[in-house]
Design an enzyme around this catalytic site. Structure first.
Site, PDB file in Angstrom:
ATOM      1  N   GLY A   1      36.426 111.353  50.699  1.00 62.89           N
ATOM      2  CA  GLY A   1      35.184 111.103  51.509  1.00 62.89           C
ATOM      3  C   GLY A   1      34.441 109.955  51.496  1.00 62.89           C
ATOM      4  O   GLY A   1      35.220 108.823  51.166  1.00 62.89           O
TER       5      GLY A   1
ATOM      6  N   SER B   1      31.886 114.595  54.246  1.00 61.21           N
ATOM      7  CA  SER B   1      31.422 113.362  54.818  1.00 61.21           C
ATOM      8  C   SER B   1      31.558 113.319  56.311  1.00 61.21           C
ATOM      9  O   SER B   1      30.957 112.898  57.299  1.00 61.21           O
ATOM     10  CB  SER B   1      32.113 112.338  54.396  1.00 61.21           C
ATOM     11  OG  SER B   1      31.710 112.065  53.145  1.00 61.21           O
TER      12      SER B   1
ATOM     13  N   GLU C   1      13.895 111.676  61.524  1.00 61.50           N
ATOM     14  CA  GLU C   1      14.239 112.956  61.114  1.00 61.50           C
ATOM     15  C   GLU C   1      13.203 113.347  60.218  1.00 61.50           C
ATOM     16  O   GLU C   1      12.126 112.495  59.695  1.00 61.50           O
ATOM     17  CB  GLU C   1      15.683 112.944  60.076  1.00 61.50           C
ATOM     18  CG  GLU C   1      16.826 112.513  61.033  1.00 61.50           C
ATOM     19  CD  GLU C   1      18.022 112.676  60.483  1.00 61.50           C
ATOM     20  OE1 GLU C   1      18.107 112.709  59.142  1.00 61.50           O
ATOM     21  OE2 GLU C   1      19.169 112.989  61.159  1.00 61.50           O
TER      22      GLU C   1
ATOM     23  N   ASP D   1      34.926 121.199  41.919  1.00 64.01           N
ATOM     24  CA  ASP D   1      36.011 120.885  41.189  1.00 64.01           C
ATOM     25  C   ASP D   1      35.787 119.883  40.193  1.00 64.01           C
ATOM     26  O   ASP D   1      36.002 119.828  39.070  1.00 64.01           O
ATOM     27  CB  ASP D   1      37.448 120.539  41.808  1.00 64.01           C
ATOM     28  CG  ASP D   1      37.750 121.683  42.660  1.00 64.01           C
ATOM     29  OD1 ASP D   1      37.055 122.864  42.680  1.00 64.01           O
ATOM     30  OD2 ASP D   1      38.834 121.513  43.474  1.00 64.01           O
TER      31      ASP D   1
ATOM     32  N   HIS E   1      19.453 124.376  54.296  1.00 70.39           N
ATOM     33  CA  HIS E   1      19.099 123.790  55.488  1.00 70.39           C
ATOM     34  C   HIS E   1      18.668 124.827  56.388  1.00 70.39           C
ATOM     35  O   HIS E   1      19.154 125.707  56.306  1.00 70.39           O
ATOM     36  CB  HIS E   1      20.334 123.208  56.078  1.00 70.39           C
ATOM     37  CG  HIS E   1      20.044 121.917  57.172  1.00 70.39           C
ATOM     38  ND1 HIS E   1      19.386 122.414  58.375  1.00 70.39           N
ATOM     39  CD2 HIS E   1      20.060 120.868  57.243  1.00 70.39           C
ATOM     40  CE1 HIS E   1      18.937 121.431  59.086  1.00 70.39           C
ATOM     41  NE2 HIS E   1      19.467 120.382  58.228  1.00 70.39           N
TER      42      HIS E   1
ATOM     43  N   ARG F   1      13.060 119.875  54.587  1.00 70.98           N
ATOM     44  CA  ARG F   1      13.854 120.883  54.752  1.00 70.98           C
ATOM     45  C   ARG F   1      13.408 122.030  53.765  1.00 70.98           C
ATOM     46  O   ARG F   1      13.468 123.200  54.269  1.00 70.98           O
ATOM     47  CB  ARG F   1      15.245 120.451  54.282  1.00 70.98           C
ATOM     48  CG  ARG F   1      15.958 119.670  55.264  1.00 70.98           C
ATOM     49  CD  ARG F   1      17.193 119.204  54.793  1.00 70.98           C
ATOM     50  NE  ARG F   1      17.843 118.296  55.694  1.00 70.98           N
ATOM     51  CZ  ARG F   1      18.929 117.556  55.931  1.00 70.98           C
ATOM     52  NH1 ARG F   1      19.539 117.656  54.635  1.00 70.98           N
ATOM     53  NH2 ARG F   1      19.153 116.803  56.529  1.00 70.98           N
TER      54      ARG F   1
ATOM     55  N   HIS G   1      23.258 123.980  51.927  1.00 67.81           N
ATOM     56  CA  HIS G   1      23.775 122.615  52.503  1.00 67.81           C
ATOM     57  C   HIS G   1      24.092 121.477  51.262  1.00 67.81           C
ATOM     58  O   HIS G   1      25.093 120.832  51.655  1.00 67.81           O
ATOM     59  CB  HIS G   1      22.490 122.131  53.329  1.00 67.81           C
ATOM     60  CG  HIS G   1      22.696 121.040  54.107  1.00 67.81           C
ATOM     61  ND1 HIS G   1      23.846 121.122  54.900  1.00 67.81           N
ATOM     62  CD2 HIS G   1      22.109 119.886  54.217  1.00 67.81           C
ATOM     63  CE1 HIS G   1      23.770 119.953  55.765  1.00 67.81           C
ATOM     64  NE2 HIS G   1      22.771 119.077  55.078  1.00 67.81           N
TER      65      HIS G   1
ATOM     66  N   ARG H   1      16.371 116.639  48.397  1.00 65.37           N
ATOM     67  CA  ARG H   1      16.687 115.245  49.364  1.00 65.37           C
ATOM     68  C   ARG H   1      16.155 114.941  50.741  1.00 65.37           C
ATOM     69  O   ARG H   1      15.908 116.202  51.103  1.00 65.37           O
ATOM     70  CB  ARG H   1      18.403 115.429  49.509  1.00 65.37           C
ATOM     71  CG  ARG H   1      18.981 114.463  50.417  1.00 65.37           C
ATOM     72  CD  ARG H   1      20.509 114.342  50.433  1.00 65.37           C
ATOM     73  NE  ARG H   1      20.745 115.453  51.441  1.00 65.37           N
ATOM     74  CZ  ARG H   1      21.285 115.583  52.506  1.00 65.37           C
ATOM     75  NH1 ARG H   1      21.334 114.453  53.262  1.00 65.37           N
ATOM     76  NH2 ARG H   1      21.929 116.719  52.981  1.00 65.37           N
TER      77      ARG H   1
HETATM   78  C1  FAD Z   1      27.217 119.730  58.079  1.00 62.08           C
HETATM   79  C2  FAD Z   1      26.724 118.529  57.170  1.00 62.08           C
HETATM   80  C3  FAD Z   1      25.772 117.547  57.724  1.00 62.08           C
HETATM   81  C4  FAD Z   1      25.455 116.665  57.122  1.00 62.08           C
HETATM   82  N1  FAD Z   1      24.899 115.451  57.576  1.00 62.08           N
HETATM   83  C5  FAD Z   1      24.439 114.663  56.908  1.00 62.08           C
HETATM   84  C6  FAD Z   1      23.519 113.486  57.480  1.00 62.08           C
HETATM   85  O1  FAD Z   1      23.484 113.308  58.766  1.00 62.08           O
HETATM   86  N2  FAD Z   1      23.186 112.283  56.854  1.00 62.08           N
HETATM   87  C7  FAD Z   1      23.482 112.110  55.637  1.00 62.08           C
HETATM   88  O2  FAD Z   1      23.259 111.254  54.650  1.00 62.08           O
HETATM   89  N3  FAD Z   1      24.118 113.346  54.769  1.00 62.08           N
HETATM   90  C8  FAD Z   1      24.455 114.320  55.561  1.00 62.08           C
HETATM   91  N4  FAD Z   1      25.317 115.772  54.890  1.00 62.08           N
HETATM   92  C9  FAD Z   1      25.563 115.175  53.666  1.00 62.08           C
HETATM   93  C10 FAD Z   1      26.752 114.356  53.355  1.00 62.08           C
HETATM   94  O3  FAD Z   1      27.727 114.756  54.437  1.00 62.08           O
HETATM   95  C11 FAD Z   1      27.646 114.385  52.091  1.00 62.08           C
HETATM   96  O4  FAD Z   1      26.690 114.745  51.091  1.00 62.08           O
HETATM   97  C12 FAD Z   1      28.545 113.327  51.817  1.00 62.08           C
HETATM   98  O5  FAD Z   1      29.312 113.119  52.781  1.00 62.08           O
HETATM   99  C13 FAD Z   1      29.196 113.655  50.509  1.00 62.08           C
HETATM  100  O6  FAD Z   1      30.321 112.780  50.482  1.00 62.08           O
HETATM  101  P1  FAD Z   1      31.451 112.750  49.400  1.00 62.08           P
HETATM  102  O7  FAD Z   1      32.177 111.839  49.601  1.00 62.08           O
HETATM  103  O8  FAD Z   1      30.576 112.832  48.043  1.00 62.08           O
HETATM  104  O9  FAD Z   1      32.039 114.367  49.213  1.00 62.08           O
HETATM  105  P2  FAD Z   1      32.909 114.776  50.554  1.00 62.08           P
HETATM  106  O10 FAD Z   1      32.988 113.752  51.791  1.00 62.08           O
HETATM  107  O11 FAD Z   1      32.886 116.143  50.806  1.00 62.08           O
HETATM  108  O12 FAD Z   1      34.465 114.530  49.938  1.00 62.08           O
HETATM  109  C14 FAD Z   1      35.038 115.266  48.773  1.00 62.08           C
HETATM  110  C15 FAD Z   1      36.395 115.066  48.710  1.00 62.08           C
HETATM  111  O13 FAD Z   1      36.922 115.418  47.407  1.00 62.08           O
HETATM  112  C16 FAD Z   1      38.166 115.966  47.428  1.00 62.08           C
HETATM  113  N5  FAD Z   1      38.318 116.893  46.432  1.00 62.08           N
HETATM  114  C17 FAD Z   1      37.443 117.971  45.965  1.00 62.08           C
HETATM  115  N6  FAD Z   1      38.020 118.383  44.868  1.00 62.08           N
HETATM  116  C18 FAD Z   1      39.307 117.788  44.858  1.00 62.08           C
HETATM  117  C19 FAD Z   1      40.350 118.152  43.861  1.00 62.08           C
HETATM  118  N7  FAD Z   1      40.258 119.032  42.681  1.00 62.08           N
HETATM  119  N8  FAD Z   1      41.270 117.281  43.687  1.00 62.08           N
HETATM  120  C20 FAD Z   1      41.492 116.271  44.704  1.00 62.08           C
HETATM  121  N9  FAD Z   1      40.566 116.077  45.621  1.00 62.08           N
HETATM  122  C21 FAD Z   1      39.454 116.926  45.645  1.00 62.08           C
HETATM  123  C22 FAD Z   1      38.311 116.617  49.083  1.00 62.08           C
HETATM  124  O14 FAD Z   1      39.472 116.793  49.352  1.00 62.08           O
HETATM  125  C23 FAD Z   1      37.574 115.516  49.761  1.00 62.08           C
HETATM  126  O15 FAD Z   1      38.329 114.594  49.999  1.00 62.08           O
HETATM  127  C24 FAD Z   1      25.882 116.341  55.489  1.00 62.08           C
HETATM  128  C25 FAD Z   1      26.465 117.380  54.966  1.00 62.08           C
HETATM  129  C26 FAD Z   1      26.972 118.578  55.856  1.00 62.08           C
HETATM  130  C27 FAD Z   1      27.777 119.565  55.039  1.00 62.08           C
END
Ligand code: FAD
Length: 490
Positions: free
Chosen positions: A12, A41, A114, A206, A227, A274, A335, A370
């Site tokens: 992500g 993401s 927002e 995980d 949300h 929220r 959310h 948040r």
């Molecule tokens: C519908 C929605 C809308 C949103 N809108 C916004 C917004 O407009 N603005 C904002 O700031 N935030 C928003 N958020 C929140 C934001 O998107 C997330 O908090 C952020 O993208 C998280 O990024 P991340 O890289 O931590 O995790 P993620 O993007 O969820 O990535 C997680 C990664 O970990 C990997 N993974 C998980 N477990 C394992 C494992 N055991 N082994 C190997 N790989 C693993 C997955 O495959 C994935 O690649 C939104 C969230 C959602 C669900």
């Protein structure tokens, strides 16, 4: 020598941005347990908050808004870092990675408003900001010779060794170990611990479970954000989000009788934070005896709506709702997770050489709740800071895993279905918008029995087993926190 200097679990925004910040001589492996783009993401719609327009905005206002949303329980040092350093990271996305933020007629980056923000400071790419950012980061990372990717590969275990870790990987049913000097967990949230969530299928906690099993401090898992306006679909677990930006652009919230009700509960109306809006919906639901709620943006006209919210328009149309004419059925669901693996301002956990960034981590910036669009910002800022700290350490610390490789997993039994459903039922009953403390106590006993069974019986290592164990672990840790904070008996 270790096979990789740094193993990053997660593709992500946090995982990709961390990978991209390493120097070209650092060997990095990025893991994704499913396809590379299946992550939260990719789903982010509304945008990313940053003070890039200093004539109309100020760092202090962004900090103040975040503190108000977080009930003044935010970690002030982390928050100042987030707000002060974030704009440079966000602008880098545009300048260096080619992220195409929407612009006005004068070609200035256009900002939206927002809930909870006192200024227009949300940079966005239509209503699919997350997809735009993730795709651009992914292409940039894929073009770097020092970054390798393994898709459909689970990080199943981490075993500390002198100078690094043995990482157990599960790929297409095959298990193997590889060695790395540092690990950054960027595994995202916990949405799948609930029956209904906006999160993607990977959000099973995980990374939090792996860190906990290594003895890392886990903090504030009970701080879950619900949300208020997820599309109230009749089927499926994943609830499509009707972004906060829709209310920011004037949508009103209606009860089952078609009446606005938010002002009766909170003077900020539809633009209250929220948690406030979610609680008001639940109160109104009890008052009216109905779970039917709607968002109405039809007064903004078809041209504006289709131009500003093309993805939401298309997605709702697939569900039979034309948002230029119809009201959108909505209801709260899980959310976001404010808590997680506790880290310092460099993303360093309490376990040596283990770092965490993004939604699985707890930096403390969000406090109790948040503020919208602060999480992509947090993922960028603290992922970069992990990279900085690891790079600094690499210059003067020995790396190299000297302990012998751990034995391969040898479980024989196939996990039966049903454990996840049981956990999700517990969570929805005990820890949804308004908590039920009796259900917390009963749920903790049930979840503890499930986790003991999962760990005690001799199960084969499969994706299903890893995820069932993760959601049961998260549920137990979360409920246990609630019991301890409220002095409930176990
Ligand atoms: C519908 C929605 C809308 C949103 N809108 C916004 C917004 O407009 N603005 C904002 O700031 N935030 C928003 N958020 C929140 C934001 O998107 C997330 O908090 C952020 O993208 C998280 O990024 P991340 O890289 O931590 O995790 P993620 O993007 O969820 O990535 C997680 C990664 O970990 C990997 N993974 C998980 N477990 C394992 C494992 N055991 N082994 C190997 N790989 C693993 C997955 O495959 C994935 O690649 C939104 C969230 C959602 C669900």
């Amino acid at each position: 020598m270790n096979e990789y200097d740094v193993l990053i679990a997660g593709s992500g925004v946090a995982g990709l941005y961390a990978a991209l910040n390493f120097a070209p001589e650092v060997r990095v492996l990025v893991l994704s347990k499913r396809e590379l783009t299946l992550c939260n993401s990719f789903l982010a719609q509304g945008g990313i908050a940053a003070v890039v327009d200093k004539t109309n905005d100020d760092y202090r206002l962004h900090i103040a808004d975040t503190l108000i949303a977080g009930g003044y329980k935010n970690d002030l040092r982390s928050l100042e870092i987030l707000v002060n350093e974030g704009p440079e990271d966000v602008l880098r996305l545009g300048k260096e990675m080619g992220v195409n933020f929407d612009r006005d007629e004068a070609q200035h980056i256009s900002m939206t408003l927002e809930g909870g923000h006192s200024r227009r400071r949300i940079l966005h790419h239509k209503d699919s900001t997350g997809r735009e950012i993730t795709q651009k980061l992914l292409s940039a990372a894929q073009s770097k010779p020092n970054i390798d990717f393994l898709e459909n590969t689970y990080l199943a275990s981490l075993t500390p060794a002198d100078g690094g870790f043995w990482a157990g990987l599960l790929m297409n049913g095959e298990h193997r170990y590889l060695s790395c000097s540092y690990c950054i967990l960027c595994t995202g949230g916990i949405g799948r611990v609930y029956p209904y969530t906006t999160n993607s299928a990977i959000a099973t906690g995980d990374g939090i479970t792996l860190a906990y099993e290594l003895g890392a401090r886990i903090k504030n898992l009970h701080l879950v954000q619900f949300h208020p306006t997820a599309f109230a679909a009749k089927h499926g677990r994943e609830r499509f989000l009707i972004s906060e930006a829709v209310r920011g652009e004037g949508a009103v919230l209606l009860n089952c009788k078609g009446e606005r009700f938010m002002q009766g509960y909170d003077e900020r109306g539809e633009l209250a934070p929220r948690d406030v809006v979610s609680r008001c919906i639940i109160k109104e639901s009890i008052r009216t005896g109905s779970e039917d709620f709607y968002l109405d943006i039809t007064h903004r006209g078809e041209e504006f709506i289709r131009q500003r919210f093309p993805m939401i328009y298309e997605r709702c149309l697939e569900e039979g709702v034309d948002i230029t004419r119809d009201r959108i059925p909505v209801f709260p669901c899980q959310h976001y997770l404010m808590g997680g693996i506790d880290v310092n301002v460099y993303g360093d956990t309490t376990v040596d050489r283990l770092y965490a960034a993004g939604e699985c981590s707890h930096t403390g910036v969000h406090g109790l709740n948040r503020l919208a669009s602060n999480s992509l910002l947090e993922a960028l800022v603290f992922a970069r800071r992990c990279t900085y700290d690891i790079s600094r350490r690499m210059r003067h610390e020995d790396s190299g895993v000297t302990a012998t490789q751990p034995p391969a997993p040898s479980g024989k039994r196939v996990l039966a279905q049903g454990h996840r459903t049981a956990i999700r039922r517990i969570m929805q009953r005990a820890w949804f918008v308004t908590p039920d403390y009796q259900a917390v106590q009963e749920g903790l006993a049930e979840a503890t029995a499930i986790i003991e069974k999962l760990k005690g019986d001799d199960y084969t290592l499969t994706p299903d087993y890893i995820e069932a164990k993760s959601i049961a672990t998260v549920c137990t840790l979360l409920l246990n926190e609630v019991v301890e904070k409220n002095n409930l008996s176990k």
